[in-house]
Design a protein around this motif. Structure first.
Motif, PDB file in Angstrom:
ATOM      1  N   CYS A  92       0.846  -1.324  -0.003  1.00 27.19           N
ATOM      2  CA  CYS A  92       0.079   0.076   0.062  1.00 27.19           C
ATOM      3  C   CYS A  92       0.955   1.426  -0.049  1.00 27.19           C
ATOM      4  N   SER A  93       2.077   1.118   0.449  1.00 32.58           N
ATOM      5  CA  SER A  93       2.756   2.325   0.659  1.00 32.58           C
ATOM      6  C   SER A  93       3.473   2.887  -0.582  1.00 32.58           C
ATOM      7  N   SER A  94       3.776   1.538  -1.592  1.00 35.94           N
ATOM      8  CA  SER A  94       4.472   1.958  -2.806  1.00 35.94           C
ATOM      9  C   SER A  94       3.205   2.113  -4.037  1.00 35.94           C
ATOM     10  N   LYS A  95       3.893   2.696  -4.857  1.00 40.24           N
ATOM     11  CA  LYS A  95       2.661   2.964  -6.175  1.00 40.24           C
ATOM     12  C   LYS A  95       3.075   1.749  -7.135  1.00 40.24           C
ATOM     13  N   LYS A  96       4.013   1.187  -6.906  1.00 35.11           N
ATOM     14  CA  LYS A  96       4.320   0.009  -7.942  1.00 35.11           C
ATOM     15  C   LYS A  96       3.346  -1.102  -7.882  1.00 35.11           C
ATOM     16  N   HIS A  97       3.159  -1.409  -9.010  1.00 29.69           N
ATOM     17  CA  HIS A  97       2.091  -2.375  -9.259  1.00 29.69           C
ATOM     18  C   HIS A  97       2.665  -3.806 -10.127  1.00 29.69           C
ATOM     19  N   LEU A  98       2.222  -4.769 -10.104  1.00 32.41           N
ATOM     20  CA  LEU A  98       2.659  -5.920 -10.913  1.00 32.41           C
ATOM     21  C   LEU A  98       1.956  -5.812 -12.295  1.00 32.41           C
ATOM     22  N   VAL A  99       2.701  -6.425 -13.207  1.00 28.76           N
ATOM     23  CA  VAL A  99       2.120  -6.509 -14.565  1.00 28.76           C
ATOM     24  C   VAL A  99       1.546  -8.160 -14.453  1.00 28.76           C
ATOM     25  N   TYR A 100       0.280  -8.360 -14.803  1.00 27.60           N
ATOM     26  CA  TYR A 100      -0.316  -9.541 -15.187  1.00 27.60           C
ATOM     27  C   TYR A 100      -0.601  -9.488 -16.412  1.00 27.60           C
ATOM     28  N   ARG A 101      -0.987 -10.899 -16.893  1.00 25.21           N
ATOM     29  CA  ARG A 101      -1.224 -11.096 -18.221  1.00 25.21           C
ATOM     30  C   ARG A 101      -2.688 -10.863 -18.327  1.00 25.21           C
TER      31      ARG A 101
END
Length: 161
Positions: free
Chosen positions: A11-20
């Protein structure tokens, strides 16, 4: 962009995973999922979801339906707990995908976790809860059975004698 879903989301970072089969809709906090039909330029729209994980689970349902065991999934360990569409029609795939995404979202809400990893999105938790709700409550009719037999016994839980 990398297609490797091994980094955690916090929640603290704005990074997100890349899903198919998943992308973020503009600058909003919504995630969309779609899948291309095999050997066709057509795409099946799976829906818009509040989390990337929900959209990824929706994609997994559609991928398993359309591609079978050869499908590359976002959460391969949870494949056995995903719903199976009634047919390969677009409508049935969309319905099953929405059902799986809703279950994943409910499980994540129930866990109340702010930190999400790339492990399966707790679909198993929803399955366990559903199985538990199918069980009948235990029968506790000892008092009536003993009165019928003429043996009167005090079954008060707070009786210390």
């Amino acid at each position: 962009m990398s297609k490797n879903p091994t980094l955690p989301i916090t929640c603290s970072s704005k990074k997100h995973l890349v899903y198919r089969g998943v992308r973020r809709r503009g600058t909003s906090a919504k995630w969309v999922s779609e899948i291309r039909e095999p050997k066709s330029p057509n795409r099946i729209w799976l829906g818009t979801f509040p989390t990337a994980e929900m959209a990824a689970v929706a994609y997994d349902v559609a991928a398993l339906t359309l591609k079978g065991g050869d499908a590359r999934l976002n959460f391969p360990d949870s494949a056995s707990s995903l719903p199976v569409p009634l047919s390969t029609s677009t409508h049935d795939i969309q319905a099953a995908a929405a059902s799986a995404a809703a279950a994943a979202g409910a499980a994540m809400d129930a866990l109340g976790s702010c930190h999400v990893t790339a492990s399966p999105p707790a679909i198993w938790f929803a399955d366990v809860m559903a199985e538990g709700m199918l069980l009948s409550p235990p029968r506790f009719d000892l008092i009536n059975d003993e009165f019928a037999s003429g043996n009167e016994v005090d079954h008060n839980l707070w009786n210390y004698s």
